[in-house]
Design an enzyme around this catalytic site. Structure first.
Site, short mmCIF file in Angstrom:
data_model
loop_
_atom_site.label_atom_id
_atom_site.label_comp_id
_atom_site.label_asym_id
_atom_site.label_seq_id
_atom_site.Cartn_x
_atom_site.Cartn_y
_atom_site.Cartn_z
CG LEU A 137 -2.00 -1.04 1.35
CD1 LEU A 137 -2.75 -0.87 2.67
CD2 LEU A 137 -2.98 -0.95 0.18
CG ASP A 138 0.45 4.23 -2.93
OD1 ASP A 138 1.27 3.41 -3.38
OD2 ASP A 138 -0.45 4.75 -3.61
CE LYS A 139 5.41 8.99 4.67
NZ LYS A 139 6.41 10.07 4.49
#
Length: 317
Positions: A137-139
């Site tokens: 997942l993106d940050k």
């Protein structure tokens, strides 16, 4: 620290005449083909106590012994970072990732990541690729992720993702009033001018995103999004490309847009929202050890829930 394991099997009559690398891939599917090839070339695989080359043909009844040497797959440090563990057993973990947590160490983020946290929680994960992380997942995207705890589980889950046998649903708050759901089919690849971004491009990889309306507001829409493929930034790129940029997405959504006539409370809430309003809310998969279908759900985090409360208060009577 190295770990040694031994596996013994016999070549079934039906595999008579097949190559060694083909036979071990069939007999030991819990390991990747690349790992098995490495063991064969290192002499860790013996046939009737003799070393064979990967392409040598076998005969039914021969004994295969693998003296597997498992080496650490990551050199990163364990760090005592709290984890929100939704589910855990001997094979998998389900994590509810908070905003701001980078998944894997990289330039600019060599510590303080999910990998560092996982290694502290379970040091044995150093033996797995990416400490068992199967997908990212993106940050600043929150929500559910699956982590494998064994090499066998990791191999099965990676293959399940590749054949699209893992279901992932997200909640995305976007600008504008979306009339109805649809499917976006548009290839995604590196942006031709900005290499740090992704973009819809003919030369990219296949990307398919399904979405439907979950809740409508005066000037925004909450979408439920399902991924069929898993390209980098896929949801953010696809929705932005369709002029439904996610609230707070500074990379693909541009500056915060507040509709005319909005209250000061809504204006402040939208402009101050510090990240893309995207949450991985539901995850479903076939358990790699038991074969049972399992599903988990996580409510939106507090910051996104508070923004939704403000949006609901703006609804016309």
């Amino acid at each position: 620290m190295l770990q040694n394991q031994q596996f013994v099997s016999k070549v079934p009559p039906a595999m008579d005449g097949q190559r060694l690398d083909q036979v071990v891939a069939s007999l030991f599917p819990q390991y990747s083909r690349s790992q098995l090839q490495k063991w064969i070339k290192s002499g860790y695989v013996r046939v009737d106590d003799k070393i064979f080359k990967p392409k040598e043909r076998l005969t039914g009844g021969q004994e295969i012994i693998i003296n597997a040497v498992l080496e650490p797959q990551t050199e990163f440090d364990a760090e005592d970072i709290p984890l929100d563990i939704v589910y855990e057993d001997d094979a998998i973990m389900i994590i509810n990732k908070p905003a701001g947590l980078v998944v894997h160490p990289a330039a600019g983020n060599w510590s303080g990541t999910l990998v560092n946290a996982l290694l502290h929680h379970n040091p044995q994960l150093e033996m797995l690729p990416r400490a068992g992380i199967v997908h990212r997942l993106d940050k600043d995207t929150t929500g559910l992720m699956v982590v494998a705890k064994t090499l066998e589980a990791h191999t099965v889950l990676v293959e399940a993702l590749q054949v699209r046998d893992v279901s992932r649903e997200y909640l995305a708050l976007v600008h504008g009033k979306v009339i109805a759901g649809s499917t976006i089919e548009a290839n995604i690849g590196r942006h031709p001018l900005d290499r740090k971004r992704q973009a819809v491009t003919e030369g990219g990889k296949e990307a398919i995103t399904h979405y439907r309306v979950e809740e409508r507001f005066s000037h925004h829409t909450l979408l439920r999004v399902a991924l069929e493929t898993g390209r980098t930034h896929q949801i953010r790129v696809h929705l932005s490309w369709k002029h439904m940029a996610i609230v707070g997405d500074q990379v693909y959504g541009g500056r915060p847009r507040v509709p005319a006539g909005s209250s000061e409370e809504l204006r402040a809430a939208v402009q101050a929202f510090p990240r893309q309003a995207l949450h991985a809310t539901r995850l479903g998969l076939t358990h790699p050890a038991t074969g049972e279908h399992m599903q988990w759900e996580a409510s939106v985090p507090a910051d996104m829930a508070e923004l939704l409360v403000v949006l609901r208060s703006e609804q016309a009577p």
